[in-house]
Design a protein around this motif. Structure first.
Motif, PDB file in Angstrom:
ATOM      1  N   PHE A  52       0.835  -1.196   0.000  1.00 36.55           N
ATOM      2  CA  PHE A  52       0.000   0.000   0.000  1.00 36.55           C
ATOM      3  C   PHE A  52       0.878   1.257   0.000  1.00 36.55           C
ATOM      4  O   PHE A  52       0.604   2.217  -0.724  1.00 36.55           O
ATOM      5  N   GLN A  90       0.961   4.354  -2.711  1.00 38.97           N
ATOM      6  CA  GLN A  90       0.826   5.766  -2.345  1.00 38.97           C
ATOM      7  C   GLN A  90       2.013   6.580  -2.843  1.00 38.97           C
ATOM      8  O   GLN A  90       1.875   7.724  -3.248  1.00 38.97           O
ATOM      9  N   THR A  98      -8.510  -3.996   4.869  1.00 33.96           N
ATOM     10  CA  THR A  98      -8.349  -2.992   5.919  1.00 33.96           C
ATOM     11  C   THR A  98      -7.698  -1.721   5.407  1.00 33.96           C
ATOM     12  O   THR A  98      -7.818  -0.674   6.019  1.00 33.96           O
ATOM     13  N   ASP A  99      -6.977  -1.800   4.270  1.00 34.51           N
ATOM     14  CA  ASP A  99      -6.320  -0.606   3.737  1.00 34.51           C
ATOM     15  C   ASP A  99      -7.230   0.160   2.777  1.00 34.51           C
ATOM     16  O   ASP A  99      -6.886   1.273   2.358  1.00 34.51           O
ATOM     17  N   PRO A 135     -10.230   1.753   3.025  1.00 39.03           N
ATOM     18  CA  PRO A 135     -10.734   3.093   3.356  1.00 39.03           C
ATOM     19  C   PRO A 135      -9.670   4.169   3.173  1.00 39.03           C
ATOM     20  O   PRO A 135      -9.957   5.261   2.673  1.00 39.03           O
ATOM     21  N   MET A 136      -8.424   3.870   3.551  1.00 36.85           N
ATOM     22  CA  MET A 136      -7.355   4.851   3.379  1.00 36.85           C
ATOM     23  C   MET A 136      -7.048   5.071   1.898  1.00 36.85           C
ATOM     24  O   MET A 136      -6.725   6.189   1.481  1.00 36.85           O
ATOM     25  N   ALA A 140     -19.691  -3.131   9.382  1.00 37.81           N
ATOM     26  CA  ALA A 140     -18.526  -3.271  10.258  1.00 37.81           C
ATOM     27  C   ALA A 140     -17.330  -3.878   9.539  1.00 37.81           C
ATOM     28  O   ALA A 140     -16.192  -3.542   9.830  1.00 37.81           O
ATOM     29  N   PHE A 141     -17.560  -4.813   8.611  1.00 40.83           N
ATOM     30  CA  PHE A 141     -16.437  -5.549   8.037  1.00 40.83           C
ATOM     31  C   PHE A 141     -16.269  -5.369   6.530  1.00 40.83           C
ATOM     32  O   PHE A 141     -15.227  -5.693   5.983  1.00 40.83           O
ATOM     33  N   ASP A 201     -12.108 -10.593   7.398  1.00 41.06           N
ATOM     34  CA  ASP A 201     -11.569 -10.619   8.758  1.00 41.06           C
ATOM     35  C   ASP A 201     -12.267 -11.780   9.451  1.00 41.06           C
ATOM     36  O   ASP A 201     -13.073 -11.601  10.351  1.00 41.06           O
ATOM     37  N   LYS A 258     -11.770 -14.158  11.546  1.00 44.28           N
ATOM     38  CA  LYS A 258     -11.803 -14.442  12.980  1.00 44.28           C
ATOM     39  C   LYS A 258     -12.762 -13.492  13.701  1.00 44.28           C
ATOM     40  O   LYS A 258     -13.586 -13.922  14.509  1.00 44.28           O
ATOM     41  N   ALA A 259     -12.658 -12.201  13.368  1.00 45.81           N
ATOM     42  CA  ALA A 259     -13.529 -11.238  14.034  1.00 45.81           C
ATOM     43  C   ALA A 259     -14.989 -11.471  13.653  1.00 45.81           C
ATOM     44  O   ALA A 259     -15.887 -11.349  14.490  1.00 45.81           O
ATOM     45  N   ARG A 264     -12.319  -3.962  16.650  1.00 48.43           N
ATOM     46  CA  ARG A 264     -13.187  -4.051  15.468  1.00 48.43           C
ATOM     47  C   ARG A 264     -14.529  -4.699  15.775  1.00 48.43           C
ATOM     48  O   ARG A 264     -15.409  -4.718  14.934  1.00 48.43           O
ATOM     49  N   LEU A 265     -14.678  -5.286  16.992  1.00 43.12           N
ATOM     50  CA  LEU A 265     -15.976  -5.819  17.380  1.00 43.12           C
ATOM     51  C   LEU A 265     -16.681  -4.890  18.360  1.00 43.12           C
ATOM     52  O   LEU A 265     -17.699  -5.239  18.933  1.00 43.12           O
ATOM     53  N   GLN A 292      -4.295   2.843  10.943  1.00 43.65           N
ATOM     54  CA  GLN A 292      -5.513   3.596  11.253  1.00 43.65           C
ATOM     55  C   GLN A 292      -5.754   3.690  12.751  1.00 43.65           C
ATOM     56  O   GLN A 292      -6.222   4.700  13.235  1.00 43.65           O
TER      57      GLN A 292
END
Lengths: 538, 300
Positions: A258, A262, A274-275, A277-278, A328-329, A391, A393-394, B85-86, B264
């Motif tokens: 990433f 940039q 996860t990158d 949004p940036m 959320a994800f 993600d 696991k989450a 994140r949760l 972030q």
């Protein structure tokens, strides 16, 4: 004197460090008249950053995305799919005809040569098809042609007849309505140069050899684990590509990749979710959202307790707030799933709505199933990052928390990816998460792949048997009329929903990310169409 | 008579205050005089209080703790360390994670310390083939890089609290065995051991009643340093996804979970990292102080 020398060194070091820290942004372009800014720019090298290296540059044994993205530029199939519509369009075959969907006659494009000068003709096509279908073919060099086995396992190619230099006839063991869609998988069913394969032998398609096709770009070099370079094929039969070179660089670390994007040292990158949004917030980067062609789902082992009970599967479907997972994800790269197949796949059923979040109903269903106090089970989550579960696991933890609130206590489990897939195939998981991304936009490769079974002989992984669904899916792979196929798969979707055979969670899309100076890209799936892309540094 | 008593009192008054009051009392005094020992002990007491009081002050069930509506918030008054994140409060999870880390630290040290000590005693006292066999076994354990051995154990037995403890404990055994053995080798030649043997004291009694108490100080030092080592080792396993199963709040796993968001939301990695660092530093400082305090060379 001594002291002054040291000061000089110090000043130099500071200057160097500051120089290295300065942003590597391109210098502001001088103001030019707007007219000169429009229109494609010839030449230019496009550098792509990705997480891993290709496995093969041999169209046949390749199965992975990293191999496919390079093969697709060098080696071409007979048929390609148009943009997002997934409609077969002529490629190396100019036209085709069939009467029974079993015997197909292709007219080949004339005047095409491979990068090594070998003419492309019916003999070359036969050479390649013989290599796919015959495990003992001497030019296979012991490689496994996994995609042929999987795509043509039910209806293998029985005969290949050269009718004349540019006409070839292919006979299947059984009629297949999806033959063309299968042939469009260029990374597995592309046309390699027979001369190159015969001359290079076992080195063909590996870093020790090269890859030779008819495509818009020619192989230059492959430094394993580092980069693959291709250059423009000046003699390509199509329009002349704008780019003079494409380089795929391996940059394993997500943040490093990433950062390079940039900084402008690469032009395109495959980024971690996860990158994103940036990346979207960066004014120099364009994130292209593609239509969803993948589904993340929850599956059950339906022959053993407690998931043999429909009420229990339904209870799980209503116990979890699936809608809350999306923002959320996934952000804008996911959509709460209703039917199993996303809207872009024919047979997607828009009448099937997502499960409503209703913990009280879930408790009621559990009570009906004779489990008023809930139960305990193992819930397996994937150990890797995928677009459909970015993600995992989450997401599994969030699902587990919702289940715990209605009394279902799950132990979150995972293991090595290879073992995970194998154990899932063996039916060892009571409840697990997995997903699917379409190869060619056809429902046979989607809902068909997951639920195809002979009536009375369920697959080991889920032990799910529904004779009506089985008959429908077998019919769907043969039926030629698109309207009838659509009806078949829409009904199949209803059955999957009625039986809660899977809980589709999300339709996800993997975005394509370019720097803004890269122009000419249209967000379509299956292929990047690099021949239409140019780099504009004006 | 009174003069005699007064004279005796006088005599005692002349005895310097530094009069030894036994090994451990002396050690304690020296420990409390050293900066390392005081700070280390303070940190350990703090983590113990936090770990023990957490479930009483704030009953917490990690299995139902998630609120996606407040996911990934930066630190605020309401959530001083932010949320993950949760949508779980990072501070709450670090506080409850203290229990897991301390539990692992102490149990591991107890298990590997006891097994290692017994093996070292037997090995050093018996000598000969038994010594050779035990020490070669320890060499085999030491030959593997510790993390690789632990990963192998977890891979075979599966993740979870018990298996994490077993993995970390096994890795620690050779250290104790070797320290104890070297102590025993010098102690078993002492006269009091010969004397005990001559009056017919059994081997077991000599080992555990006479030799062990005299080799306690290096064991205690090794154990107090071992707690920190075990905590960091368990966190490493958690970081690699091989430790305690989610959703238990384990510090190493929290760092791994936060890593993709490093740019972030650095708070997701920073605070659990600090928790590990402070706790391990506490145990290491305490262990250093203890070593200095128990070192016979430093006795004044």
């Amino acid at each position: 004197m001594h002291k002054r020398n040291w000061m000089l060194v110090l000043v130099l070091v500071v200057a160097l460090v500051l120089g290295a820290c300065a942003p590597a942004a391109p210098a502001p372009a001088p103001a030019a008249p707007p007219a000169a800014d429009s229109g494609p720019v010839m030449d230019g090298t496009l550098i792509v950053g990705r997480g891993g290296d290709s496995v093969w540059l041999d169209s046949g044994p390749a199965t992975d995305g990293e191999s496919a993205m390079v093969i697709n530029e060098i080696i071409e199939p007979l048929i390609r799919l148009e943009g997002t519509s997934a409609r077969p369009i002529p490629w190396l075959a100019e036209s085709w005809e069939t009467e029974d969907s079993q015997t197909w006659v292709f007219k080949l494009r004339q005047g095409v040569t491979f990068h090594d000068g070998t003419p492309f003709n019916a003999e070359a096509v036969r050479f390649n098809i013989d290599r796919w279908r015959n495990p003992d073919n001497e030019y296979r060099f012991g490689r496994t042609f996994e995609y042929y086995n999987y795509q043509f396992g039910n209806a293998p190619i029985e005969e290949v007849n050269v009718i004349d230099d540019y006409t070839i006839e292919i006979k299947l063991a059984k009629p297949s309505s999806v033959f063309l869609a299968k042939l469009s998988l260029g990374f597995s069913f592309g046309m390699n140069s027979p001369t190159a394969i015969m001359e290079q032998g076992d080195a063909y398609g590996t870093p020790a050899g090269s890859a030779v096709g008819t495509g818009p770009f020619k192989f230059v070099e492959w430094i394993p684990g580092d980069r693959i370079t291709v250059e423009r094929n000046e003699d390509w039969w199509g329009p002349k590509p704008y780019l003079s070179r494409i380089i795929w660089r391996v940059i394993p670390d997500n943040s490093a990749r990433f950062a390079e994007l940039q900084a402008g040292t690469i032009h395109q990158a495959y980024l971690a979710q996860t990158d994103l949004p940036m990346a979207q917030a960066d004014p120099n980067i364009e994130v292209y959202v593609l239509p969803s062609l993948s589904t993340g789902y929850i599956a059950f082992q339906q022959c053993t307790e407690p998931f043999d009970k429909l009420e229990v599967r339904k209870a799980i479907a209503h116990a979890v707030n699936w809608a809350a997972l999306i923002p959320a994800f996934y952000g804008e790269f996911g959509q709460l799933a209703g039917s199993f197949q996303p809207p872009a796949i024919p047979g997607h059923n828009p009448n099937i709505k997502p499960y409503e979040y209703d913990p009280d109903l879930a408790r009621e269903l559990l009570a009906q199933a004779g489990l008023p106090d809930g139960f305990e089970t193992d819930f397996w989550y994937i150990p890797v990052i995928r677009g459909y579960f970015p993600d995992s696991k989450a997401i599994a933890e969030a699902i587990a928390a919702d289940l715990a609130r209605v009394g279902i206590r799950v132990n979150l489990m995972t293991e090595d990816w290879g073992a995970y897939l194998a154990d899932r195939n063996e039916g060892k998981f009571p409840m697990w998460m997995l997903g699917w991304g379409s190869d060619n936009g056809d429902p046979d490769n989607y809902i068909g792949y997951h639920f195809m079974h002979q009536p009375g002989q369920p697959k080991k992984e889920d032990c799910y048997d529904n004779p009506e669904l089985a008959e429908l899916l077998i019919q769907g792979a043969i039926e030629v009329d698109p309207a009838e196929r659509e009806r078949i798969y829409m009904r199949a979707e209803e059955i999957v929903k009625e039986d809660v055979a899977r809980i589709p969670v999300v339709w996800a899309s993997t975005p394509t990310v370019f720097r803004k100076e890269v122009k000419g890209y249209t967000p379509v799936v299956f292929r990047s169409w690099y021949e239409y892309i140019w780099i504009d540094n004006r | 008579m009174t003069t005699n008593a007064a004279a005796a009192a006088d005599l005692f008054a002349q005895v310097p205050e530094r009069q030894s009051r036994g090994l451990f009392r002396d050690a304690w005094r020296r420990l409390m005089r050293s900066w390392n020992g005081r700070v280390g002990l303070a940190v350990i007491l703090l983590t113990l209080v936090v770990g023990l009081a957490a479930p009483i002050v704030d009953p917490y069930d990690p299995t139902i703790d998630s609120n996606l509506a407040i996911a990934r918030q930066p630190p605020s008054w309401e959530h001083p360390f932010g949320t993950d994140r949760l949508g779980r409060d990072v501070m709450q999870r670090i506080i409850h994670g203290t229990r897991i880390s301390l539990l692992i630290g102490f149990v591991v040290v107890f298990v590997s310390g006891s097994i290692g000590t017994v093996l070292g005693l037997i090995s050093g006292y018996s000598g000969g083939f038994v010594d050779w066999l035990i020490m070669r076994m320890m060499d085999v354990l030491l030959a593997f890089p510790a993390i690789l051995l632990a990963i192998a154990i977890v891979a075979v037995r599966g993740p979870g609290l018990t298996n994490t403890i077993i993995a970390v404990a096994v890795v620690g055994i050779p250290g104790y065995a070797r320290v104890v053995r070297s102590m025993v080798l010098s102690l078993r030649e002492r006269d009091y051991v010969d004397a005990a043997r001559m009056i017919g004291v059994s081997d077991a009694a000599i080992m555990f009643r006479h030799i062990l108490p005299n080799s306690l100080s290096p064991i205690i030092v090794q154990m107090s340093l071992g707690v920190g080592g075990a905590i960091i080792f368990a966190a490493a396993l958690g970081f690699l996804g091989l430790g305690i199963r989610p959703p238990q709040p384990e510090w190493g796993a929290m760092i791994a979970d936060g890593l993709p968001f490093l740019r972030q939301a650095p708070n997701l990695v920073f605070f659990p990292g600090m928790a590990i660092m402070i706790t391990v530093l506490g145990f290491n400082l305490f262990g250093d102080g203890l070593r200095d305090a128990l070192d016979p060379q430093l006795r004044d």
